[in-house]
Motif scaffolding. Structure first.
Motif, short mmCIF file in Angstrom:
data_model
loop_
_atom_site.label_atom_id
_atom_site.label_comp_id
_atom_site.label_asym_id
_atom_site.label_seq_id
_atom_site.Cartn_x
_atom_site.Cartn_y
_atom_site.Cartn_z
N ASP A 1 0.83 -1.21 0.00
CA ASP A 1 0.00 0.00 0.00
C ASP A 1 0.86 1.26 0.00
N GLY A 2 2.12 1.12 -0.46
CA GLY A 2 3.06 2.24 -0.43
C GLY A 2 2.89 3.21 -1.59
N THR A 3 3.55 4.35 -1.45
CA THR A 3 3.47 5.41 -2.46
C THR A 3 4.86 5.94 -2.82
N LEU A 4 4.94 6.50 -4.00
CA LEU A 4 6.14 7.18 -4.48
C LEU A 4 5.77 8.63 -4.79
N TRP A 5 6.51 9.55 -4.17
CA TRP A 5 6.33 10.99 -4.43
C TRP A 5 7.58 11.47 -5.15
N LEU A 6 7.41 11.88 -6.40
CA LEU A 6 8.54 12.17 -7.28
C LEU A 6 8.50 13.61 -7.76
N ASN A 7 9.52 14.39 -7.35
CA ASN A 7 9.70 15.76 -7.83
C ASN A 7 10.76 15.75 -8.93
N ILE A 8 10.41 16.31 -10.08
CA ILE A 8 11.36 16.29 -11.19
C ILE A 8 11.16 17.55 -12.03
N GLY A 9 12.28 18.11 -12.50
CA GLY A 9 12.23 19.36 -13.26
C GLY A 9 12.44 19.16 -14.75
N ASP A 10 12.31 20.24 -15.49
CA ASP A 10 12.37 20.18 -16.95
C ASP A 10 13.59 20.94 -17.47
N GLY A 11 13.75 20.95 -18.77
CA GLY A 11 14.85 21.65 -19.42
C GLY A 11 14.53 21.85 -20.89
N TYR A 12 15.46 22.44 -21.60
CA TYR A 12 15.26 22.76 -23.01
C TYR A 12 16.31 22.10 -23.89
N ALA A 13 15.90 21.70 -25.07
CA ALA A 13 16.83 21.24 -26.09
C ALA A 13 17.39 22.48 -26.78
N ARG A 14 18.73 22.54 -26.88
CA ARG A 14 19.36 23.72 -27.45
C ARG A 14 20.47 23.32 -28.42
N ASN A 15 20.69 24.14 -29.42
CA ASN A 15 21.78 23.93 -30.36
C ASN A 15 22.92 24.92 -30.14
N GLY A 16 22.80 25.72 -29.09
CA GLY A 16 23.85 26.68 -28.81
C GLY A 16 23.33 27.80 -27.95
N GLY A 17 24.24 28.58 -27.40
CA GLY A 17 23.86 29.71 -26.58
C GLY A 17 23.85 29.36 -25.11
N ALA B 1 1.41 5.04 -7.00
CA ALA B 1 1.11 3.95 -6.07
C ALA B 1 1.37 2.62 -6.77
N LYS B 2 1.55 1.58 -5.95
CA LYS B 2 1.73 0.24 -6.51
C LYS B 2 0.39 -0.37 -6.90
N THR B 3 -0.65 -0.11 -6.09
CA THR B 3 -1.97 -0.70 -6.31
C THR B 3 -3.03 0.36 -6.04
N TYR C 1 -3.93 1.99 -1.82
CA TYR C 1 -2.72 2.52 -1.21
C TYR C 1 -3.08 3.41 -0.02
N TYR C 2 -2.10 3.62 0.86
CA TYR C 2 -2.34 4.44 2.03
C TYR C 2 -2.19 5.92 1.68
N ARG D 1 4.89 17.39 3.70
CA ARG D 1 3.54 17.10 3.21
C ARG D 1 3.46 15.69 2.63
N CYS D 2 4.42 15.35 1.80
CA CYS D 2 4.40 14.02 1.19
C CYS D 2 4.46 12.92 2.25
N ILE D 3 5.30 13.13 3.27
CA ILE D 3 5.47 12.14 4.33
C ILE D 3 4.19 11.99 5.14
N LEU D 4 3.58 13.10 5.52
CA LEU D 4 2.36 13.05 6.31
C LEU D 4 1.21 12.42 5.54
N LEU D 5 1.10 12.74 4.26
CA LEU D 5 0.02 12.20 3.45
C LEU D 5 0.18 10.71 3.16
N GLY D 6 1.45 10.25 3.06
CA GLY D 6 1.68 8.90 2.58
C GLY D 6 2.17 7.90 3.59
N SER D 7 2.21 8.26 4.88
CA SER D 7 2.75 7.32 5.86
C SER D 7 2.19 7.58 7.26
N ARG D 8 2.46 6.63 8.15
CA ARG D 8 2.05 6.71 9.54
C ARG D 8 3.29 6.89 10.42
#
Length: 291
Positions: free
Chosen positions: A83-99, A183-185, A188-189, A229-236
């Protein structure tokens, strides 16, 4: 001592352990099903150098980056409770040919090696990307994890109170990042009462958060409130929290403050030591306040 009980010989604060090494190897030593929630932010592709040859984020292509993350999170799936969860923070970027510039995704900054900088500035020969295309990396990772079996339950927008300035004139400046709840299923909690809006309403999927004042010199520390927040929401209380990309140890500090155990993994020994020292300082402050 079992694998789901963090050892006390690596810099411990309230049952938080810091393990130095590559998470792809260290995860093999964690007891299957012993982790209730994984709260993490992996290195973003091509943006920063974390000072280790085995780091994720320095791949030759964004496609390879996604493949590596999917492979690592398969191991996280293995150690996560049913009943576990994964909280994933991930950022973005740009494709560039120079500069280059002094800020933003293509900035020349002190912690970025030239070879990684060059990868970010080159249009990758994948996904039909063109010069100046936004990579869409968070969603590419999210969809890849979804295809690999994870249940994608929510996308939360982190609105930054103090975003990094960008000297751009042809698009809006970036001030947000994504946090995905997996979540796996379906069963989940999730404790919807643990964090509420000020009005008492159910928490919304946008969080306005600012940076924490911190003495550690880490290039990409996220706010403690985000982890909290992620910890409180997803665990005991008493549950085990995992962060395979621990950095300065924010997830561990937040877990300890919320009466959780935690396993932190960090490939860079310098950052791992910073996390240990931060945890030691936190426990000393806690003891001082309790005296």
């Amino acid at each position: 001592m079992t694998a789901d009980t963090p050892p006390r010989d690596t810099g411990v604060y309230a049952n938080v352990s810091v393990r130095t090494g590559n998470a792809r190897d260290l995860l093999d030593d964690v007891l299957p099903g012993s982790v209730q929630s994984c709260v993490t932010s992996p290195p973003y592709w091509g943006l920063r150098d974390y000072g280790h040859d085995g780091q994720i984020g320095a791949e030759l292509s964004p496609q390879q980056y996604v493949t590596h993350l999917v492979s690592l999170f398969r191991k996280v799936w293995h150690v996560l409770a049913p009943d576990g969860t994964l909280w994933l923070n991930i950022g973005d970027g740009y494709a560039r040919n120079g500069g280059t510039g002094h800020s933003g995704p293509n900035a020349q900054v002190g912690n970025t090696r030239r070879e990684i900088q060059r990868r970010n500035l080159k249009v990758p020969a994948t996904w039909g990307l063109k010069d100046r295309d936004l990579l869409g990396m968070p969603w590419r990772v999210a969809f890849a994890l979804q295809e690999d079996g994870w249940l994608l339950r929510s996308r939360i927008t982190w609105i930054k109170k103090s975003p990094m300035p960008e000297s751009v004139t042809n698009r809006p400046s970036n001030a947000t990042e994504d946090i995905f709840l997996f979540a796996k299923t379906p069963r989940y909690y999730y404790d919807s009462q643990a964090v509420r809006e000020e009005s008492g309403a159910n928490l919304r999927n946008y969080w306005v958060l600012g940076p924490d004042p911190t003495p550690v010199n880490h290039p990409a520390a996220f706010p403690r409130e985000l982890a909290r927040r992620c910890i409180l929401l997803g665990s005991r209380p008493g549950d085990v929290i995992l962060d395979p990309f621990a950095g300065s140890g924010t997830t561990g500090v937040a877990a300890a403050e919320m009466d959780r155990r935690a396993i932190l993994m960090e490939i860079n020994p310098e950052f791992a030591n910073q996390a240990k020292e931060r945890l030691r300082s936190a426990v000393q402050s806690h003891l001082t306040r309790s005296a």
